[in-house]
Design a protein around this motif. Structure first.
Motif, mmCIF file in Angstrom:
data_model
loop_
_atom_site.group_PDB
_atom_site.id
_atom_site.type_symbol
_atom_site.label_atom_id
_atom_site.label_comp_id
_atom_site.label_asym_id
_atom_site.label_seq_id
_atom_site.Cartn_x
_atom_site.Cartn_y
_atom_site.Cartn_z
ATOM 1 N N HIS A 67 0.824 -1.224 0.000
ATOM 2 C CA HIS A 67 0.000 0.000 0.000
ATOM 3 C C HIS A 67 0.849 1.262 0.000
ATOM 4 O O HIS A 67 0.377 2.334 0.407
ATOM 5 C CB HIS A 67 -0.959 0.043 1.198
ATOM 6 C CG HIS A 67 -1.851 -1.154 1.310
ATOM 7 N ND1 HIS A 67 -2.816 -1.456 0.383
ATOM 8 C CD2 HIS A 67 -1.890 -2.145 2.239
ATOM 9 C CE1 HIS A 67 -3.443 -2.571 0.746
ATOM 10 N NE2 HIS A 67 -2.892 -3.018 1.860
ATOM 11 N N SER A 68 2.095 1.170 -0.427
ATOM 12 C CA SER A 68 2.949 2.356 -0.397
ATOM 13 C C SER A 68 2.619 3.321 -1.536
ATOM 14 O O SER A 68 2.888 4.517 -1.421
ATOM 15 C CB SER A 68 4.421 1.940 -0.470
ATOM 16 O OG SER A 68 4.665 1.226 -1.682
ATOM 17 N N LYS A 69 2.065 2.799 -2.644
ATOM 18 C CA LYS A 69 1.743 3.651 -3.782
ATOM 19 C C LYS A 69 0.308 4.153 -3.775
ATOM 20 O O LYS A 69 -0.097 4.878 -4.677
ATOM 21 C CB LYS A 69 2.001 2.898 -5.091
ATOM 22 C CG LYS A 69 3.471 2.647 -5.345
ATOM 23 C CD LYS A 69 3.702 2.096 -6.736
ATOM 24 C CE LYS A 69 5.184 1.936 -7.015
ATOM 25 N NZ LYS A 69 5.433 1.457 -8.406
ATOM 26 N N GLU A 70 -0.491 3.758 -2.796
ATOM 27 C CA GLU A 70 -1.869 4.232 -2.711
ATOM 28 C C GLU A 70 -1.878 5.658 -2.166
ATOM 29 O O GLU A 70 -1.066 6.011 -1.295
ATOM 30 C CB GLU A 70 -2.684 3.320 -1.812
ATOM 31 C CG GLU A 70 -2.861 1.915 -2.386
ATOM 32 C CD GLU A 70 -3.710 1.059 -1.477
ATOM 33 O OE1 GLU A 70 -4.129 1.568 -0.406
ATOM 34 O OE2 GLU A 70 -3.936 -0.109 -1.823
ATOM 35 N N PRO A 71 -2.812 6.494 -2.656
ATOM 36 C CA PRO A 71 -2.866 7.879 -2.138
ATOM 37 C C PRO A 71 -3.305 7.900 -0.679
ATOM 38 O O PRO A 71 -4.225 7.181 -0.279
ATOM 39 C CB PRO A 71 -3.901 8.558 -3.049
ATOM 40 C CG PRO A 71 -4.730 7.442 -3.594
ATOM 41 C CD PRO A 71 -3.817 6.252 -3.714
ATOM 42 N N LYS A 72 -2.652 8.699 0.089
ATOM 43 C CA LYS A 72 -2.958 8.798 1.513
ATOM 44 C C LYS A 72 -3.957 9.920 1.757
ATOM 45 O O LYS A 72 -3.797 11.034 1.259
ATOM 46 C CB LYS A 72 -1.682 9.055 2.306
ATOM 47 C CG LYS A 72 -0.699 7.893 2.238
ATOM 48 C CD LYS A 72 0.517 8.167 3.098
ATOM 49 C CE LYS A 72 1.490 7.001 3.052
ATOM 50 N NZ LYS A 72 2.696 7.251 3.903
ATOM 51 N N LEU A 73 -4.978 9.602 2.530
ATOM 52 C CA LEU A 73 -5.997 10.582 2.876
ATOM 53 C C LEU A 73 -5.523 11.425 4.049
ATOM 54 O O LEU A 73 -4.701 10.979 4.864
ATOM 55 C CB LEU A 73 -7.310 9.880 3.226
ATOM 56 C CG LEU A 73 -7.942 9.032 2.109
ATOM 57 C CD1 LEU A 73 -9.184 8.329 2.629
ATOM 58 C CD2 LEU A 73 -8.285 9.890 0.907
ATOM 59 N N PRO A 74 -6.035 12.641 4.152
ATOM 60 C CA PRO A 74 -5.627 13.464 5.304
ATOM 61 C C PRO A 74 -6.137 12.854 6.605
ATOM 62 O O PRO A 74 -7.095 12.077 6.634
ATOM 63 C CB PRO A 74 -6.283 14.820 5.001
ATOM 64 C CG PRO A 74 -7.391 14.527 4.057
ATOM 65 C CD PRO A 74 -6.936 13.354 3.234
ATOM 66 N N GLU A 75 -5.505 13.220 7.648
ATOM 67 C CA GLU A 75 -5.856 12.667 8.950
ATOM 68 C C GLU A 75 -7.256 13.128 9.355
ATOM 69 O O GLU A 75 -7.621 14.287 9.181
ATOM 70 C CB GLU A 75 -4.825 13.135 9.994
ATOM 71 C CG GLU A 75 -5.052 12.525 11.356
ATOM 72 C CD GLU A 75 -4.014 13.006 12.361
ATOM 73 O OE1 GLU A 75 -4.116 12.653 13.537
ATOM 74 O OE2 GLU A 75 -3.105 13.767 11.922
ATOM 75 N N ARG A 76 -8.022 12.190 9.842
ATOM 76 C CA ARG A 76 -9.412 12.466 10.211
ATOM 77 C C ARG A 76 -9.453 13.144 11.566
ATOM 78 O O ARG A 76 -8.854 12.677 12.544
ATOM 79 C CB ARG A 76 -10.203 11.165 10.246
ATOM 80 C CG ARG A 76 -11.696 11.362 10.439
ATOM 81 C CD ARG A 76 -12.425 10.048 10.299
ATOM 82 N NE ARG A 76 -13.853 10.211 10.438
ATOM 83 C CZ ARG A 76 -14.738 9.222 10.367
ATOM 84 N NH1 ARG A 76 -14.297 7.975 10.155
ATOM 85 N NH2 ARG A 76 -16.018 9.452 10.506
ATOM 86 N N LYS A 77 -10.225 14.250 11.615
ATOM 87 C CA LYS A 77 -10.370 14.993 12.852
ATOM 88 C C LYS A 77 -11.800 14.861 13.359
ATOM 89 O O LYS A 77 -12.733 14.736 12.573
ATOM 90 C CB LYS A 77 -10.032 16.476 12.621
ATOM 91 C CG LYS A 77 -8.591 16.704 12.166
ATOM 92 C CD LYS A 77 -8.322 18.185 11.962
ATOM 93 C CE LYS A 77 -6.891 18.420 11.501
ATOM 94 N NZ LYS A 77 -6.611 19.866 11.278
ATOM 95 N N PRO A 78 -11.999 14.882 14.639
ATOM 96 C CA PRO A 78 -13.370 14.780 15.177
ATOM 97 C C PRO A 78 -14.195 16.016 14.813
ATOM 98 O O PRO A 78 -13.695 17.148 14.838
ATOM 99 C CB PRO A 78 -13.157 14.670 16.683
ATOM 100 C CG PRO A 78 -11.799 15.257 16.931
ATOM 101 C CD PRO A 78 -10.985 14.937 15.716
ATOM 102 N N TYR A 79 -15.454 15.787 14.448
ATOM 103 C CA TYR A 79 -16.333 16.877 14.032
ATOM 104 C C TYR A 79 -17.001 17.501 15.255
ATOM 105 O O TYR A 79 -17.514 16.791 16.134
ATOM 106 C CB TYR A 79 -17.385 16.334 13.064
ATOM 107 C CG TYR A 79 -18.393 17.371 12.619
ATOM 108 C CD1 TYR A 79 -18.056 18.352 11.698
ATOM 109 C CD2 TYR A 79 -19.678 17.380 13.149
ATOM 110 C CE1 TYR A 79 -18.960 19.306 11.300
ATOM 111 C CE2 TYR A 79 -20.594 18.331 12.752
ATOM 112 C CZ TYR A 79 -20.247 19.295 11.826
ATOM 113 O OH TYR A 79 -21.152 20.232 11.441
ATOM 114 N N LYS A 80 -16.990 18.813 15.284
ATOM 115 C CA LYS A 80 -17.610 19.562 16.379
ATOM 116 C C LYS A 80 -18.775 20.371 15.816
ATOM 117 O O LYS A 80 -18.625 21.063 14.813
ATOM 118 C CB LYS A 80 -16.599 20.490 17.043
ATOM 119 C CG LYS A 80 -15.470 19.761 17.737
ATOM 120 C CD LYS A 80 -14.526 20.747 18.419
ATOM 121 C CE LYS A 80 -13.391 20.013 19.122
ATOM 122 N NZ LYS A 80 -12.475 20.972 19.787
ATOM 123 N N VAL A 81 -19.921 20.233 16.441
ATOM 124 C CA VAL A 81 -21.113 20.957 16.005
ATOM 125 C C VAL A 81 -20.964 22.420 16.393
ATOM 126 O O VAL A 81 -20.719 22.727 17.577
ATOM 127 C CB VAL A 81 -22.377 20.359 16.634
ATOM 128 C CG1 VAL A 81 -23.621 21.122 16.181
ATOM 129 C CG2 VAL A 81 -22.489 18.891 16.289
#
Length: 232
Positions: free
Chosen positions: A44-58
């Motif tokens: 999986h080294s050539k797969e695009p990396k998604l940004p780090e997921r942050k918790p959603y605040k209302v």
């Protein structure tokens, strides 16, 4: 012995050809450093990396609500009898009609009976048994055309330009045509079996043509009871 021809541009062409050639195109350069074993391809080294997921605040600031600030009064009671109301609703409810089904296998496979084609649905149509409009219109047109033709014939007879054959005249013409056909048929049957000349073939074709024309005339006279002929 004559000398071979050598082009003056031979050296220039060879030089240009050597310039465009790429050495070691398929096998690689002769001296290449081997890759480091520590930098091998990882999973999986050539797969695009998604940004780090942050918790959603209302977001709370700036939101207005339509809920009244006053607390609702608790302990409200109603005088409605829900049991009696449900009984009345059930009594007034129209029962559902069962949908007719068809079981076509011994394992109990079911299918709707109406779209199966086993019911005579065409008999239940509103326009079943009625004469279509186009047939009524066509009958009226034929009737009107016949009336116009009868009026035209009567007018021509009144003017003396057309005459209707009587029954005796019609029978006389019919018997004469049949007699002519019998004579031609006798001549046709008397032909030789071997038709080996052009004259015999032409004679046979003339007899067949005359007999066919007489058959058409006889058929017309037998189909029509009233025959009109023009008068000079």
């Amino acid at each position: 012995m004559p000398r071979r021809y050598h082009s003056l541009q031979r050296k220039i062409v060879q030089k240009d050809w050597d310039r465009k050639k790429s050495a070691h195109k398929t096998m690689g350069l002769p001296k290449v450093e081997p890759p480091c074993p520590k930098h091998h391809l990882l999973k999986h080294s050539k797969e695009p990396k998604l940004p780090e997921r942050k918790p959603y605040k209302v977001p709370v600031e700036g939101i207005t609500t339509s809920i009244p600030s006053d607390k609702p009064m608790m302990g409200l009671q109603t005088k409605k009898n829900f049991v009696q109301a449900n009984i009345i609703d059930v009594q007034m409810l129209v029962p559902k009609k069962p949908v007719p089904i068809l079981v076509d296998t011994r394992r109990g496979n079911k299918m709707l009976l109406e779209p199966s084609g086993l019911l005579p649905t065409l008999l239940y149509r509103k326009d079943f048994g009625k004469v279509p409009d186009y047939l009524i219109r066509r009958t009226e047109e034929e009737k009107k055309a016949q009336e116009d033709y009868d009026a035209y014939v009567k007018e021509r007879i009144r003017q003396g330009s057309m005459k209707m054959l009587t029954e005796d005249e019609r029978n006389s013409v019919l018997s004469g045509l049949k007699q002519n056909w019998a004579e031609l048929n006798h001549a046709y049957q008397s032909l030789s079996i071997l038709i080996d000349t052009i004259s015999k073939q032409n004679h046979k074709e003339r007899l067949e043509t005359k007999m066919k024309k007489l058959e058409q005339d006889i058929d017309k006279i037998e189909k029509h009871k009233f025959i009109y002929i023009p008068q000079n």
